[in-house]
Design a protein around this motif. Structure first.
Motif, PDB file in Angstrom:
ATOM      1  N   LEU A 127       1.651   6.764  -6.891  1.00 26.78           N
ATOM      2  CA  LEU A 127       0.548   7.674  -7.208  1.00 26.78           C
ATOM      3  C   LEU A 127       0.952   9.123  -6.966  1.00 26.78           C
ATOM      4  O   LEU A 127       0.629  10.015  -7.759  1.00 26.78           O
ATOM      5  CB  LEU A 127      -0.661   7.309  -6.347  1.00 26.78           C
ATOM      6  CG  LEU A 127      -2.007   7.939  -6.719  1.00 26.78           C
ATOM      7  CD1 LEU A 127      -2.446   7.463  -8.097  1.00 26.78           C
ATOM      8  CD2 LEU A 127      -3.060   7.578  -5.681  1.00 26.78           C
ATOM      9  N   TYR A 128       1.680   9.346  -5.883  1.00 28.58           N
ATOM     10  CA  TYR A 128       2.130  10.701  -5.568  1.00 28.58           C
ATOM     11  C   TYR A 128       3.058  11.231  -6.664  1.00 28.58           C
ATOM     12  O   TYR A 128       2.915  12.384  -7.099  1.00 28.58           O
ATOM     13  CB  TYR A 128       2.856  10.703  -4.227  1.00 28.58           C
ATOM     14  CG  TYR A 128       3.474  12.042  -3.869  1.00 28.58           C
ATOM     15  CD1 TYR A 128       2.704  13.036  -3.268  1.00 28.58           C
ATOM     16  CD2 TYR A 128       4.814  12.312  -4.144  1.00 28.58           C
ATOM     17  CE1 TYR A 128       3.255  14.271  -2.945  1.00 28.58           C
ATOM     18  CE2 TYR A 128       5.368  13.544  -3.826  1.00 28.58           C
ATOM     19  CZ  TYR A 128       4.588  14.506  -3.230  1.00 28.58           C
ATOM     20  OH  TYR A 128       5.150  15.728  -2.928  1.00 28.58           O
ATOM     21  N   ILE A 129       3.982  10.402  -7.124  1.00 26.83           N
ATOM     22  CA  ILE A 129       4.919  10.832  -8.173  1.00 26.83           C
ATOM     23  C   ILE A 129       4.171  11.174  -9.454  1.00 26.83           C
ATOM     24  O   ILE A 129       4.458  12.177 -10.124  1.00 26.83           O
ATOM     25  CB  ILE A 129       5.976   9.729  -8.423  1.00 26.83           C
ATOM     26  CG1 ILE A 129       6.867   9.564  -7.194  1.00 26.83           C
ATOM     27  CG2 ILE A 129       6.809  10.060  -9.656  1.00 26.83           C
ATOM     28  CD1 ILE A 129       7.841   8.401  -7.290  1.00 26.83           C
ATOM     29  N   ALA A 130       3.178  10.348  -9.801  1.00 27.73           N
ATOM     30  CA  ALA A 130       2.409  10.584 -11.025  1.00 27.73           C
ATOM     31  C   ALA A 130       1.663  11.920 -10.947  1.00 27.73           C
ATOM     32  O   ALA A 130       1.699  12.724 -11.892  1.00 27.73           O
ATOM     33  CB  ALA A 130       1.429   9.440 -11.255  1.00 27.73           C
ATOM     34  N   SER A 174      -0.969  20.614  -2.015  1.00 25.47           N
ATOM     35  CA  SER A 174      -1.222  19.164  -2.087  1.00 25.47           C
ATOM     36  C   SER A 174       0.081  18.387  -2.183  1.00 25.47           C
ATOM     37  O   SER A 174       0.210  17.301  -1.601  1.00 25.47           O
ATOM     38  CB  SER A 174      -2.123  18.847  -3.282  1.00 25.47           C
ATOM     39  OG  SER A 174      -1.431  18.943  -4.511  1.00 25.47           O
ATOM     40  N   PHE A 175       1.065  18.935  -2.897  1.00 27.52           N
ATOM     41  CA  PHE A 175       2.369  18.279  -2.969  1.00 27.52           C
ATOM     42  C   PHE A 175       3.000  18.175  -1.574  1.00 27.52           C
ATOM     43  O   PHE A 175       3.494  17.120  -1.180  1.00 27.52           O
ATOM     44  CB  PHE A 175       3.324  19.065  -3.886  1.00 27.52           C
ATOM     45  CG  PHE A 175       2.908  19.112  -5.329  1.00 27.52           C
ATOM     46  CD1 PHE A 175       2.078  18.143  -5.874  1.00 27.52           C
ATOM     47  CD2 PHE A 175       3.342  20.142  -6.158  1.00 27.52           C
ATOM     48  CE1 PHE A 175       1.693  18.192  -7.214  1.00 27.52           C
ATOM     49  CE2 PHE A 175       2.970  20.202  -7.487  1.00 27.52           C
ATOM     50  CZ  PHE A 175       2.142  19.226  -8.015  1.00 27.52           C
ATOM     51  N   ASP A 205      -8.840   9.125   5.674  1.00 24.82           N
ATOM     52  CA  ASP A 205      -7.787   8.839   4.707  1.00 24.82           C
ATOM     53  C   ASP A 205      -7.228  10.174   4.225  1.00 24.82           C
ATOM     54  O   ASP A 205      -7.702  10.762   3.251  1.00 24.82           O
ATOM     55  CB  ASP A 205      -8.358   8.024   3.541  1.00 24.82           C
ATOM     56  CG  ASP A 205      -7.272   7.527   2.582  1.00 24.82           C
ATOM     57  OD1 ASP A 205      -6.146   8.066   2.617  1.00 24.82           O
ATOM     58  OD2 ASP A 205      -7.564   6.605   1.800  1.00 24.82           O
ATOM     59  N   THR A 206      -6.225  10.668   4.919  1.00 22.49           N
ATOM     60  CA  THR A 206      -5.696  11.990   4.616  1.00 22.49           C
ATOM     61  C   THR A 206      -4.921  12.017   3.304  1.00 22.49           C
ATOM     62  O   THR A 206      -4.868  13.048   2.639  1.00 22.49           O
ATOM     63  CB  THR A 206      -4.782  12.475   5.761  1.00 22.49           C
ATOM     64  OG1 THR A 206      -3.850  11.433   6.103  1.00 22.49           O
ATOM     65  CG2 THR A 206      -5.601  12.815   6.993  1.00 22.49           C
ATOM     66  N   PHE A 207      -4.326  10.885   2.923  1.00 23.66           N
ATOM     67  CA  PHE A 207      -3.585  10.878   1.656  1.00 23.66           C
ATOM     68  C   PHE A 207      -4.547  11.034   0.486  1.00 23.66           C
ATOM     69  O   PHE A 207      -4.288  11.813  -0.442  1.00 23.66           O
ATOM     70  CB  PHE A 207      -2.775   9.598   1.498  1.00 23.66           C
ATOM     71  CG  PHE A 207      -1.977   9.554   0.225  1.00 23.66           C
ATOM     72  CD1 PHE A 207      -0.822  10.302   0.094  1.00 23.66           C
ATOM     73  CD2 PHE A 207      -2.401   8.789  -0.860  1.00 23.66           C
ATOM     74  CE1 PHE A 207      -0.094  10.293  -1.096  1.00 23.66           C
ATOM     75  CE2 PHE A 207      -1.687   8.774  -2.044  1.00 23.66           C
ATOM     76  CZ  PHE A 207      -0.527   9.532  -2.164  1.00 23.66           C
ATOM     77  N   THR A 259       0.832  -1.212   0.000  1.00 21.10           N
ATOM     78  CA  THR A 259       0.000   0.000   0.000  1.00 21.10           C
ATOM     79  C   THR A 259       0.861   1.253   0.000  1.00 21.10           C
ATOM     80  O   THR A 259       0.592   2.212  -0.735  1.00 21.10           O
ATOM     81  CB  THR A 259      -0.920   0.011   1.234  1.00 21.10           C
ATOM     82  OG1 THR A 259      -1.763  -1.148   1.209  1.00 21.10           O
ATOM     83  CG2 THR A 259      -1.775   1.254   1.261  1.00 21.10           C
ATOM     84  N   PHE A 260       1.908   1.246   0.800  1.00 21.54           N
ATOM     85  CA  PHE A 260       2.759   2.431   0.901  1.00 21.54           C
ATOM     86  C   PHE A 260       3.410   2.764  -0.432  1.00 21.54           C
ATOM     87  O   PHE A 260       3.344   3.909  -0.896  1.00 21.54           O
ATOM     88  CB  PHE A 260       3.826   2.221   1.971  1.00 21.54           C
ATOM     89  CG  PHE A 260       4.851   3.324   2.011  1.00 21.54           C
ATOM     90  CD1 PHE A 260       4.533   4.556   2.558  1.00 21.54           C
ATOM     91  CD2 PHE A 260       6.114   3.138   1.469  1.00 21.54           C
ATOM     92  CE1 PHE A 260       5.473   5.589   2.587  1.00 21.54           C
ATOM     93  CE2 PHE A 260       7.055   4.158   1.494  1.00 21.54           C
ATOM     94  CZ  PHE A 260       6.732   5.385   2.057  1.00 21.54           C
ATOM     95  N   TRP A 261       4.040   1.779  -1.062  1.00 16.17           N
ATOM     96  CA  TRP A 261       4.736   2.062  -2.308  1.00 16.17           C
ATOM     97  C   TRP A 261       3.770   2.352  -3.444  1.00 16.17           C
ATOM     98  O   TRP A 261       4.111   3.082  -4.392  1.00 16.17           O
ATOM     99  CB  TRP A 261       5.668   0.918  -2.663  1.00 16.17           C
ATOM    100  CG  TRP A 261       6.832   0.845  -1.715  1.00 16.17           C
ATOM    101  CD1 TRP A 261       7.083  -0.125  -0.796  1.00 16.17           C
ATOM    102  CD2 TRP A 261       7.874   1.816  -1.576  1.00 16.17           C
ATOM    103  NE1 TRP A 261       8.223   0.172  -0.081  1.00 16.17           N
ATOM    104  CE2 TRP A 261       8.742   1.349  -0.544  1.00 16.17           C
ATOM    105  CE3 TRP A 261       8.170   3.018  -2.215  1.00 16.17           C
ATOM    106  CZ2 TRP A 261       9.860   2.060  -0.142  1.00 16.17           C
ATOM    107  CZ3 TRP A 261       9.296   3.718  -1.826  1.00 16.17           C
ATOM    108  CH2 TRP A 261      10.127   3.239  -0.795  1.00 16.17           C
ATOM    109  N   GLY A 262       2.554   1.818  -3.361  1.00 14.56           N
ATOM    110  CA  GLY A 262       1.530   2.199  -4.327  1.00 14.56           C
ATOM    111  C   GLY A 262       1.181   3.674  -4.212  1.00 14.56           C
ATOM    112  O   GLY A 262       1.007   4.367  -5.218  1.00 14.56           O
ATOM    113  N   ARG A 263       1.098   4.154  -2.973  1.00 17.45           N
ATOM    114  CA  ARG A 263       0.830   5.580  -2.751  1.00 17.45           C
ATOM    115  C   ARG A 263       1.992   6.443  -3.214  1.00 17.45           C
ATOM    116  O   ARG A 263       1.789   7.545  -3.730  1.00 17.45           O
ATOM    117  CB  ARG A 263       0.540   5.827  -1.273  1.00 17.45           C
ATOM    118  CG  ARG A 263      -0.812   5.289  -0.821  1.00 17.45           C
ATOM    119  CD  ARG A 263      -0.979   5.361   0.665  1.00 17.45           C
ATOM    120  NE  ARG A 263      -2.299   4.890   1.075  1.00 17.45           N
ATOM    121  CZ  ARG A 263      -2.654   4.635   2.326  1.00 17.45           C
ATOM    122  NH1 ARG A 263      -1.774   4.826   3.305  1.00 17.45           N
ATOM    123  NH2 ARG A 263      -3.869   4.194   2.602  1.00 17.45           N
ATOM    124  N   VAL A 264       3.199   5.950  -3.026  1.00 17.67           N
ATOM    125  CA  VAL A 264       4.366   6.707  -3.501  1.00 17.67           C
ATOM    126  C   VAL A 264       4.310   6.859  -5.017  1.00 17.67           C
ATOM    127  O   VAL A 264       4.556   7.947  -5.565  1.00 17.67           O
ATOM    128  CB  VAL A 264       5.666   6.006  -3.069  1.00 17.67           C
ATOM    129  CG1 VAL A 264       6.870   6.640  -3.764  1.00 17.67           C
ATOM    130  CG2 VAL A 264       5.841   6.070  -1.560  1.00 17.67           C
TER     131      VAL A 264
END
Length: 251
Positions: free
Chosen positions: A85-88, A233-234, A159-161, A78-83
């Motif tokens: 998504l954040y980069i995209a 947001s970044f 879900d703050t992210f 889950t964590f690396w999936g969010r990472v």
């Protein structure tokens, strides 16, 4: 004999009182002990009209705590999936920022077509409030809808992210509207369903307000607001990922 409690010295006329008992306060000399134990003030009864206040966490501190809340345990997948998504979204967001108020790049994005149904629904939603609000409602609902989703993710899903992504979307919608405002004096942007230029939202809004000559200024304000929200947001999403990394577990 002197009383250890009240200090009274036994007199000759006190013979009628039993030996070993103070005639003044009636305590037995041999049984009296001074109370040296600390007083537990918390056990004292509260006087009527007297209140004790518990420490109160400031309202702003509670808001910040909720905005920065992260799960106590995060699995690696889950964590690396969010990472990812954040980069995209980070790269995508900067493409809008660096592109400026340009209808070809903003209107050519598939996200513009995704925003369009919410824009049109806004006209219907705000139409009961008069013609002006009915016209403004399209752009207004377009930027408010992601904020509503952001609040839902914070208050209901915690879900703050995901909420930070909704803030990104709100900022992008501000940018999405900006070329529409800039086009108000020219009415050159093609409208949906073959509508004529008479249906140009911002051309009509600024004409009604007598501020058509300020279209470029208003467009810059909307674009600048969008840029600020994207940058927020970044920072928000990146800090949340940093905090989640400290709680990172296994698969």
């Amino acid at each position: 004999m002197k009383c250890p409690k009240c200090g009274y010295v036994r007199q000759q006329q006190d013979n009628h009182v039993i030996e070993g008992v103070c005639p003044q306060c009636s305590i037995a000399y041999s049984k009296w002990k001074p109370d040296t134990a600390p007083v537990d003030k918390s056990a004292e009864p509260v006087e009527p009209g007297r209140f004790t206040l518990e420490p109160v966490v400031p309202f702003t501190a509670r808001i910040v705590s909720r905005l920065l809340e992260v799960p106590e345990q995060v699995d690696s997948l889950t964590f690396w999936g969010r990472v990812g998504l954040y980069i995209a979204f980070f790269i995508w967001g900067w493409s809008f920022i660096l592109g400026g108020i340009d209808w070809i790049s903003i209107g050519g994005s598939f996200l513009h077509n995704a925003n369009l149904p919410f824009h049109e629904f806004g006209h219907v939603l705000f139409s009961p409030f008069g013609r002006y609000m009915g016209i403004l409602g399209g752009s207004l609902f377009q930027v408010l809808m992601p904020l509503g989703l952001m609040l839902a993710f914070i208050l209901q899903r915690r879900d703050t992210f995901a909420a930070s992504i909704m803030l990104w979307w709100c900022g992008q919608n501000f940018i999405d509207v900006s070329p529409y405002i800039a086009d108000a004096p020219y009415r050159a942007i093609p409208l949906i369903r073959g509508m004529s230029e008479d249906y140009h939202d911002w051309g009509n809004l600024l004409s009604m307000g007598g501020t058509l000559d300020r279209a470029a200024t208003y467009a810059s304000l909307w674009f600048g607001t969008g840029v600020v929200l994207l940058l927020l947001s970044f920072g928000w999403g990146g800090y949340l990922l940093y905090r989640q990394h400290r709680n990172l577990g296994g698969f």
